[in-house]
Design an enzyme around this catalytic site. Structure first.
Site, PDB file in Angstrom:
ATOM      1  N   HIS A  75      85.868  76.410  20.399  1.00 32.55           N
ATOM      2  CA  HIS A  75      85.680  75.049  20.913  1.00 32.55           C
ATOM      3  C   HIS A  75      87.017  74.316  20.866  1.00 32.55           C
ATOM      4  CE1 HIS A  75      81.078  74.421  20.852  1.00 32.55           C
ATOM      5  NE2 HIS A  75      81.375  75.665  21.149  1.00 32.55           N
ATOM      6  N   LYS A 301      82.949  70.932   6.651  1.00 26.71           N
ATOM      7  CA  LYS A 301      84.047  71.376   5.779  1.00 26.71           C
ATOM      8  C   LYS A 301      83.623  72.325   4.647  1.00 26.71           C
ATOM      9  CE  LYS A 301      87.563  69.544   7.654  1.00 26.71           C
ATOM     10  NZ  LYS A 301      87.463  70.421   8.819  1.00 26.71           N
TER      11      LYS A 301
HETATM   12  P1  FAD Z   1      77.229  79.567  -1.609  1.00 29.76           P
HETATM   13  O1  FAD Z   1      77.238  79.880  -0.173  1.00 29.76           O
HETATM   14  O2  FAD Z   1      76.168  78.667  -2.130  1.00 29.76           O
HETATM   15  O3  FAD Z   1      77.151  80.962  -2.374  1.00 29.76           O
HETATM   16  C1  FAD Z   1      76.856  81.060  -3.738  1.00 29.76           C
HETATM   17  C2  FAD Z   1      76.139  82.374  -3.998  1.00 29.76           C
HETATM   18  O4  FAD Z   1      75.976  82.533  -5.395  1.00 29.76           O
HETATM   19  C3  FAD Z   1      74.742  82.379  -3.383  1.00 29.76           C
HETATM   20  O5  FAD Z   1      74.560  83.523  -2.598  1.00 29.76           O
HETATM   21  C4  FAD Z   1      73.825  82.357  -4.601  1.00 29.76           C
HETATM   22  O6  FAD Z   1      72.621  83.086  -4.390  1.00 29.76           O
HETATM   23  C5  FAD Z   1      74.681  83.024  -5.652  1.00 29.76           C
HETATM   24  N1  FAD Z   1      74.335  82.672  -7.031  1.00 29.76           N
HETATM   25  C6  FAD Z   1      73.877  81.492  -7.510  1.00 29.76           C
HETATM   26  N2  FAD Z   1      73.717  81.563  -8.841  1.00 29.76           N
HETATM   27  C7  FAD Z   1      74.098  82.801  -9.214  1.00 29.76           C
HETATM   28  C8  FAD Z   1      74.167  83.478 -10.471  1.00 29.76           C
HETATM   29  N3  FAD Z   1      73.776  82.863 -11.608  1.00 29.76           N
HETATM   30  N4  FAD Z   1      74.602  84.738 -10.497  1.00 29.76           N
HETATM   31  C9  FAD Z   1      74.996  85.358  -9.351  1.00 29.76           C
HETATM   32  N5  FAD Z   1      74.946  84.778  -8.136  1.00 29.76           N
HETATM   33  C10 FAD Z   1      74.505  83.519  -8.073  1.00 29.76           C
HETATM   34  N6  FAD Z   1      78.397  73.187   5.330  1.00 29.76           N
HETATM   35  C11 FAD Z   1      78.853  72.837   6.513  1.00 29.76           C
HETATM   36  O7  FAD Z   1      80.063  72.746   6.658  1.00 29.76           O
HETATM   37  N7  FAD Z   1      77.981  72.595   7.549  1.00 29.76           N
HETATM   38  C12 FAD Z   1      76.614  72.715   7.407  1.00 29.76           C
HETATM   39  O8  FAD Z   1      75.849  72.516   8.335  1.00 29.76           O
HETATM   40  C13 FAD Z   1      76.112  73.087   6.173  1.00 29.76           C
HETATM   41  N8  FAD Z   1      74.783  73.241   5.975  1.00 29.76           N
HETATM   42  C14 FAD Z   1      74.333  73.574   4.724  1.00 29.76           C
HETATM   43  C15 FAD Z   1      72.957  73.728   4.492  1.00 29.76           C
HETATM   44  C16 FAD Z   1      72.469  74.044   3.223  1.00 29.76           C
HETATM   45  C17 FAD Z   1      70.982  74.188   2.988  1.00 29.76           C
HETATM   46  C18 FAD Z   1      73.408  74.208   2.148  1.00 29.76           C
HETATM   47  C19 FAD Z   1      72.895  74.535   0.753  1.00 29.76           C
HETATM   48  C20 FAD Z   1      74.760  74.097   2.411  1.00 29.76           C
HETATM   49  C21 FAD Z   1      75.233  73.777   3.681  1.00 29.76           C
HETATM   50  N9  FAD Z   1      76.606  73.664   3.949  1.00 29.76           N
HETATM   51  C22 FAD Z   1      77.059  73.315   5.135  1.00 29.76           C
HETATM   52  C23 FAD Z   1      77.601  73.936   2.966  1.00 29.76           C
HETATM   53  C24 FAD Z   1      78.139  75.376   3.061  1.00 29.76           C
HETATM   54  O9  FAD Z   1      77.115  76.225   3.475  1.00 29.76           O
HETATM   55  C25 FAD Z   1      78.678  75.714   1.690  1.00 29.76           C
HETATM   56  O10 FAD Z   1      79.757  74.829   1.438  1.00 29.76           O
HETATM   57  C26 FAD Z   1      79.137  77.152   1.542  1.00 29.76           C
HETATM   58  O11 FAD Z   1      78.020  78.020   1.563  1.00 29.76           O
HETATM   59  C27 FAD Z   1      79.881  77.316   0.221  1.00 29.76           C
HETATM   60  O12 FAD Z   1      80.104  78.662  -0.059  1.00 29.76           O
HETATM   61  P2  FAD Z   1      80.097  79.188  -1.534  1.00 29.76           P
HETATM   62  O13 FAD Z   1      80.409  80.638  -1.433  1.00 29.76           O
HETATM   63  O14 FAD Z   1      80.929  78.336  -2.394  1.00 29.76           O
HETATM   64  O15 FAD Z   1      78.612  78.955  -2.084  1.00 29.76           O
END
Ligand code: FAD
Ligand code: DHB
Length: 399
Positions: A75, A301
């Site tokens: 985009h 973000k």
């Molecule tokens: P996560 O993707 O949350 O990954 C963390 C992982 O750790 C998960 O798979 C979880 O199962 C695992 N976990 C948790 N506890 C434990 C444990 N004790 N032991 C082992 N594993 C564990 N951002 C946007 O920019 N636009 C959006 O539209 C948007 N929509 C979203 C909708 C939802 C419902 C949510 C929750 C978030 C959304 N976000 C969005 C934010 C974005 O998806 C997150 O910022 C991104 O997923 C962050 O990545 P991460 O790897 O830090 O965490």
């Protein structure tokens, strides 16, 4: 108890954990990834959709960008719709050639899991009772139960807490070490997926007196759209008819624009908050992604910040193994926070500019329209929005 050693124990197979494991692998550093959910579950969770230029570049550098290049949508601009009119922000024109990629988060996850498992990575799905221990020593440990209930212990050089908002890593840091900064918003987003052709070639962020609406996309046949709703709204309150009536009202233009409607097959409500924890490390435990900070989704973000954190963290870990440097590890929080707070500011600003606040009156609404009119009408204003949206440069990898 089964015991094993690795260099980096990564908790969580979200974008942060999987990207970190892939970067480390390419640098010849070993890791084990622990994930509480199944592979099927993480590959099916619908979340974000917009990848910054820097995240796209990272996926390509890591050898996991092939399907994204084929199936994602580049985009080169976005539409801001207010007062029944459209104003376009042209990304390459304002940012020296940058753009964003619309490619769903769960597709990124699928590509990363396939690449990691294809290279023989150790990813343990469906683990339970994860705990992190001895993080203030040189041999931190992670204990957990595998799917078949056996007890395991990993001894590592470092633990990466990539376990999102509900994880165990942040709460394991002793009370008094962390300070949290939080902003709650008095609204949420209802997100839908529907079977319909795209309504627009570019994303539409719309301010309306009835509340915010966003038109995004997933494929030529599947569309992603969002509506501002109550923060604790129930999906049962939102019939398909009510959803389409709201989209039609909030997205209406003076020249009769209407969204292309189709069968809605997914509805979710997400709350909105801004949150940052400082510091993002304790001893040999380093937090990355949502485990350390959360943004409201308006600036797209969340995923991109997770990717930025692991770029900073992986560089610090690589320099430790290559040259024995500890300064980058010590400075991880300071380096990461500079980008995080800028993304927090941008997400807060976009959220404030585009949503209807409870109790807001016509004065407030007219000020929001004036702000959008100014931002989209001024080259300086448009450039500020475009630079932040495509992602600020990745030139700060050191404190
Ligand atoms: P996560 O993707 O949350 O990954 C963390 C992982 O750790 C998960 O798979 C979880 O199962 C695992 N976990 C948790 N506890 C434990 C444990 N004790 N032991 C082992 N594993 C564990 N951002 C946007 O920019 N636009 C959006 O539209 C948007 N929509 C979203 C909708 C939802 C419902 C949510 C929750 C978030 C959304 N976000 C969005 C934010 C974005 O998806 C997150 O910022 C991104 O997923 C962050 O990545 P991460 O790897 O830090 O965490
Ligand atoms: C999408 C999500 C966002 O938060 C956003 O700002 C733009 C698009 C999406 O899911 O497509």
């Amino acid at each position: 108890m089964n015991t094993v050693k690795t260099q980096v124990a990564i908790i969580g197979a979200g974008p942060a954990g999987l990207l970190l494991s892939q970067i480390l692998h390419l640098e010849g550093i070993e890791s084990i990834v622990l994930e509480t959910r199944s592979r099927e579950a993480i590959e099916a969770t619908i979340r974000a959709g917009v990848l910054e230029q820097g995240t796209v570049d990272l996926m390509n550098q890591l050898g996991v960008g092939e399907r994204m290049q084929r199936e994602g949508f580049v985009h080169t601009g976005t539409i801001l719709r207010f007062d029944g009119r459209d104003r376009r922000i042209d990304f390459p024109e304002l940012t020296g050639g940058k753009a964003v990629m619309v490619y769903a988060q769960h597709e990124v996850i699928k590509d990363l899991v396939a690449a990691r498992l294809g290279a023989g990575a150790d990813i343990r799905f469906e683990v339970k009772d994860v705990s992190v221990n001895d993080t203030d020593t040189a041999s931190p440990k992670v204990r957990f139960r595998s799917k078949d209930d056996e007890l395991h212990e990993i001894t590592a050089d470092f633990i990466a807490g990539c376990d999102g908002t509900q994880g165990v890593c942040r709460p394991s840091i002793p009370a008094g070490v962390l300070k949290g900064f939080e902003r709650l918003y008095p609204f949420g987003w209802l997100g839908i997926l529907c079977k319909a052709p795209p309504s627009s070639d570019e994303l539409i962020y719309a301010l309306h007196e009835r509340g915010f609406a966003l038109v995004s996309t997933r494929s030529p046949d599947i569309q992603r759209m969002y509506l501002q709703c109550e923060p604790t709204d129930k999906i049962e309150n939102w019939s398909d008819d009510r959803i389409w009536a709201e989209f039609r009202a909030r997205l209406a233009t003076r020249d009769g624009w209407a969204p292309k409607e189709g069968e809605i097959f997914s509805k979710t409500v997400v709350g909105m908050r801004s949150f940052v924890t400082e510091p993002m490390q304790h001893g040999r435990l380093f937090l990355a992604g949502d485990a350390a900070h959360v943004v409201p989704p308006t600036g797209a973000k969340g995923l991109n910040l997770a990717a930025a954190d692991v770029r900073v963290l992986s560089r610090a870990i690589v320099e430790f193994y290559r040259k024995g440097r500890t300064d980058l590890l010590d400075g991880y929080t300071a380096t990461a926070l500079r980008r995080i707070w800028k993304a927090q500011r941008f997400s807060w600003w976009m959220t404030s500019m585009l949503h209807r606040f409870p109790g807001a009156d016509d004065f407030q609404h007219r000020v929001q329209i004036a702000e959008l009119d100014y931002v989209t009408g001024s080259r300086a204003g448009s450039t500020a929005l475009a630079e932040n949206y495509v992602g600020l440069p990745f030139d700060q990898l050191e404190p």
